[in-house]
Structures are given as structure tokens and as C-alpha cells.
Design a protein around this motif. Structure first.
Motif, short mmCIF file in Angstrom:
data_model
loop_
_atom_site.label_atom_id
_atom_site.label_comp_id
_atom_site.label_asym_id
_atom_site.label_seq_id
_atom_site.Cartn_x
_atom_site.Cartn_y
_atom_site.Cartn_z
N SER A 159 30.52 -6.64 -17.82
CA SER A 159 31.69 -7.49 -18.08
C SER A 159 31.27 -8.78 -18.79
CB SER A 159 32.44 -7.80 -16.80
OG SER A 159 31.57 -8.41 -15.86
N ASP A 160 30.10 -9.34 -18.43
CA ASP A 160 29.58 -10.53 -19.12
C ASP A 160 29.31 -10.19 -20.58
OD1 ASP A 160 29.59 -12.06 -16.82
OD2 ASP A 160 27.41 -11.98 -16.52
N PHE A 161 28.70 -9.02 -20.81
CA PHE A 161 28.36 -8.63 -22.17
C PHE A 161 29.60 -8.55 -23.06
CE2 PHE A 161 27.93 -5.48 -25.53
CZ PHE A 161 26.91 -6.05 -26.27
N GLU A 162 30.63 -7.91 -22.57
CA GLU A 162 31.84 -7.75 -23.36
C GLU A 162 32.41 -9.11 -23.78
OE1 GLU A 162 35.91 -5.08 -23.15
OE2 GLU A 162 34.57 -5.15 -21.42
N TYR A 163 32.51 -10.01 -22.82
CA TYR A 163 33.03 -11.36 -23.07
C TYR A 163 32.12 -12.14 -24.03
CZ TYR A 163 34.40 -16.19 -22.09
OH TYR A 163 34.80 -17.50 -22.21
N GLU A 164 30.82 -12.14 -23.73
CA GLU A 164 29.87 -12.91 -24.55
C GLU A 164 29.69 -12.30 -25.94
OE1 GLU A 164 28.95 -15.79 -23.94
OE2 GLU A 164 29.14 -16.00 -21.76
N PHE A 165 29.80 -10.99 -26.04
CA PHE A 165 29.69 -10.33 -27.34
C PHE A 165 30.82 -10.79 -28.26
CE2 PHE A 165 30.40 -6.54 -30.11
CZ PHE A 165 29.18 -6.57 -30.78
N GLN A 166 32.03 -10.84 -27.73
CA GLN A 166 33.17 -11.32 -28.52
C GLN A 166 32.96 -12.77 -28.95
OE1 GLN A 166 36.58 -10.55 -26.04
NE2 GLN A 166 36.86 -8.51 -26.89
N ARG A 167 32.46 -13.59 -28.03
CA ARG A 167 32.19 -14.99 -28.37
C ARG A 167 31.12 -15.11 -29.45
NH1 ARG A 167 31.90 -18.53 -22.94
NH2 ARG A 167 31.47 -20.11 -24.50
N ALA A 168 30.08 -14.27 -29.36
CA ALA A 168 29.00 -14.30 -30.35
C ALA A 168 29.51 -13.89 -31.72
CB ALA A 168 27.85 -13.39 -29.91
N LEU A 169 30.38 -12.87 -31.77
CA LEU A 169 30.96 -12.45 -33.04
C LEU A 169 31.82 -13.55 -33.65
CD1 LEU A 169 31.94 -8.75 -32.28
CD2 LEU A 169 30.04 -9.56 -33.71
N LEU A 170 32.59 -14.22 -32.81
CA LEU A 170 33.41 -15.34 -33.28
C LEU A 170 32.52 -16.45 -33.83
CD1 LEU A 170 36.21 -16.65 -33.59
CD2 LEU A 170 35.99 -17.45 -31.23
N MET A 171 31.45 -16.78 -33.09
CA MET A 171 30.52 -17.81 -33.55
C MET A 171 29.92 -17.44 -34.90
SD MET A 171 28.88 -20.69 -33.13
CE MET A 171 29.02 -21.16 -31.42
N LYS A 172 29.54 -16.18 -35.05
CA LYS A 172 28.94 -15.72 -36.31
C LYS A 172 29.94 -15.84 -37.47
CE LYS A 172 25.07 -14.15 -37.82
NZ LYS A 172 24.03 -15.16 -37.99
N GLN A 173 31.20 -15.58 -37.19
CA GLN A 173 32.24 -15.71 -38.21
C GLN A 173 32.43 -17.18 -38.61
OE1 GLN A 173 33.97 -13.28 -39.78
NE2 GLN A 173 35.01 -14.82 -40.98
N ILE A 174 32.42 -18.05 -37.62
CA ILE A 174 32.64 -19.48 -37.87
C ILE A 174 31.42 -20.14 -38.48
CG2 ILE A 174 33.07 -21.70 -36.73
CD1 ILE A 174 34.62 -20.13 -34.59
N GLU A 175 30.24 -19.78 -37.97
CA GLU A 175 29.00 -20.42 -38.41
C GLU A 175 27.89 -19.38 -38.56
OE1 GLU A 175 26.89 -22.76 -40.17
OE2 GLU A 175 28.78 -23.61 -39.49
N PRO A 176 27.79 -18.76 -39.74
CA PRO A 176 26.82 -17.67 -39.95
C PRO A 176 25.35 -18.06 -39.74
CG PRO A 176 28.41 -17.78 -41.74
CD PRO A 176 28.64 -18.98 -40.90
N SER A 177 25.02 -19.35 -39.81
CA SER A 177 23.63 -19.77 -39.66
C SER A 177 23.16 -19.80 -38.21
CB SER A 177 23.42 -21.15 -40.29
OG SER A 177 24.14 -22.13 -39.56
N ILE A 178 24.07 -19.63 -37.27
CA ILE A 178 23.71 -19.70 -35.85
C ILE A 178 23.64 -18.29 -35.27
CG2 ILE A 178 24.42 -20.53 -33.57
CD1 ILE A 178 25.80 -22.87 -35.00
N GLU A 179 22.52 -17.99 -34.63
CA GLU A 179 22.31 -16.69 -33.98
C GLU A 179 22.56 -16.83 -32.48
OE1 GLU A 179 21.85 -13.85 -35.41
OE2 GLU A 179 21.45 -14.59 -37.44
N THR A 180 23.02 -15.77 -31.86
CA THR A 180 23.17 -15.73 -30.41
C THR A 180 22.19 -14.72 -29.85
OG1 THR A 180 25.52 -16.31 -30.56
CG2 THR A 180 24.76 -15.30 -28.50
N VAL A 181 21.48 -15.14 -28.81
CA VAL A 181 20.51 -14.28 -28.13
C VAL A 181 20.99 -14.09 -26.69
CG1 VAL A 181 18.14 -14.13 -27.26
CG2 VAL A 181 18.58 -15.03 -29.55
N PHE A 182 21.00 -12.85 -26.24
CA PHE A 182 21.38 -12.55 -24.86
C PHE A 182 20.12 -12.28 -24.05
CE2 PHE A 182 25.10 -10.71 -27.25
CZ PHE A 182 25.98 -11.73 -26.92
N ILE A 183 20.04 -12.90 -22.88
CA ILE A 183 18.94 -12.64 -21.95
C ILE A 183 19.55 -12.04 -20.70
CG2 ILE A 183 17.10 -13.65 -20.56
CD1 ILE A 183 16.78 -15.83 -22.68
N MET A 184 19.06 -10.85 -20.35
CA MET A 184 19.56 -10.16 -19.16
C MET A 184 19.08 -10.88 -17.90
SD MET A 184 21.36 -7.86 -20.49
CE MET A 184 21.86 -7.17 -18.94
#
Length: 163
Positions: A93-118
Motif C-alpha cells: 500500500s505504501d508503494f502504490e501511494y509513493e509510486f504515484q507521488r514519484a510519478l507526479l514529481m517526475k512530471q513536475i520536476e524531471p531532474s529529481i529522482e525518487t529512490v525507494f528503500i524497503m
């Protein structure tokens, strides 16, 4: 210099958060733990109290800085020359929520990467919400939060923790 941000409300910081900070701090030269206010949440601790708890519980990490933040994460990241957002994940459930946020961030600011740590499996059930609920009812907090945070929770809910 590679700068990363680990954003959150951290109300309160848990051992799961500390584990993510320790592991995330190895990925960057500087890790900013950014305490954001969340308009959808009513915090137990003030922003200053959360910052203090984070500073005390991350003092062993030399490349970690704690700061309060408001507004949009992408704007904060740009203002601090950060190119990496570090997010901890406990469950699917965290992944689904954070994945959507990461995609939104990438759309808004392509220079910023999101890294997930389990999350480490021993912390996968620990959440700030669950900790607040336990503390509110005087529950046992051992092993889920740093000792300093446990003390602060017991002070905050002192009527539930009578000696």
C-alpha cells in the motif's frame, strides 16, 4: 555534492525512520530530513519538537541535516540543490501511494529522482500513526521508537503513563 531529501511529518520519528535515514545517508553526500507540515494531519508534536527529536536521534549520522519545510517538495528540493528524494516503504500500500507521488514529481520536476528503500522487516509494521495510538493509551513502545522519543511520548501522554 549529491544532496538527498527524506521528507515527512515524522510525528513522531520511529526506529523504522531511523533505519531509512541510516541507509539513505549512504547514498548521498548530504541528507536533509525535511519535516513538512501536512494540512491533512493534526500533529501531536509541534514542528520544533519533531525537529528536536530528529536531531537527537540522528546525531550519529554526520551527513544528516534536519530542517522544517513548508510548501511543495519539488520547490524545496530545487532551493536546496537536491536531486534525490528518498522514501521508505513498509508495504504494498505504501508503494502504490509513493509510486504515484514519484510519478507526479517526475512530471513536475524531471531532474529529481525518487529512490525507494524497503523497510527492514523488523520495522515493517511500525507507523507514526500506530505509535501515537499506542502512546495515547499508555501502550508499550519498546523497540519501536528511539528511547528519547519514547520519553517525549510519555511526557506528552503523561496521564496514561503513571509510575
Amino acid at each position: 555534492m549529491r544532496i538527498g531529501i527524506c521528507p515527512g511529518s515524522f510525528d513522531p520519528v520511529t526506529n523504522g525512520h531511523i533505519d531509512i535515514f541510516e541507509r539513505g545517508s549512504k547514498l548521498v553526500d548530504k541528507l536533509i530530513i525535511a519535516v513538512f507540515s501536512n494540512p491533512t494531519k493534526k500533529p501531536v508534536f509541534t514542528m520544533a519538537e519533531r525537529e528536536e527529536m530528529l536531531r537527537k536521534t540522528t546525531s550519529h549520522l554526520p551527513n544528516v541535516e534536519v530542517a522544517s519545510a513548508e510548501g511543495l517538495l519539488n520547490e524545496y528540493a530545487i532551493a536546496h540543490d537536491a536531486t534525490l528524494i528518498i522514501r521508505g516503504l513498509r508495504a504494498l500500500s505504501d508503494f502504490e501511494y509513493e509510486f504515484q507521488r514519484a510519478l507526479l514529481m517526475k512530471q513536475i520536476e524531471p531532474s529529481i529522482e525518487t529512490v525507494f528503500i524497503m523497510a527492514n522487516t523488523k520495522y515493517s509494521y511500525v507507523s507514526s500513526t500506530g505509535i501515537r495510538e499506542l502512546a495515547c493509551f499508555g501502550g508499550k513502545l519498546d523497540g519501536m521508537v528511539p528511547e528519547y522519543v519514547k520519553q517525549q511520548l510519555q511526557i506528552k501522554f503523561k496521564d496514561k503513563y503513571k509510575a
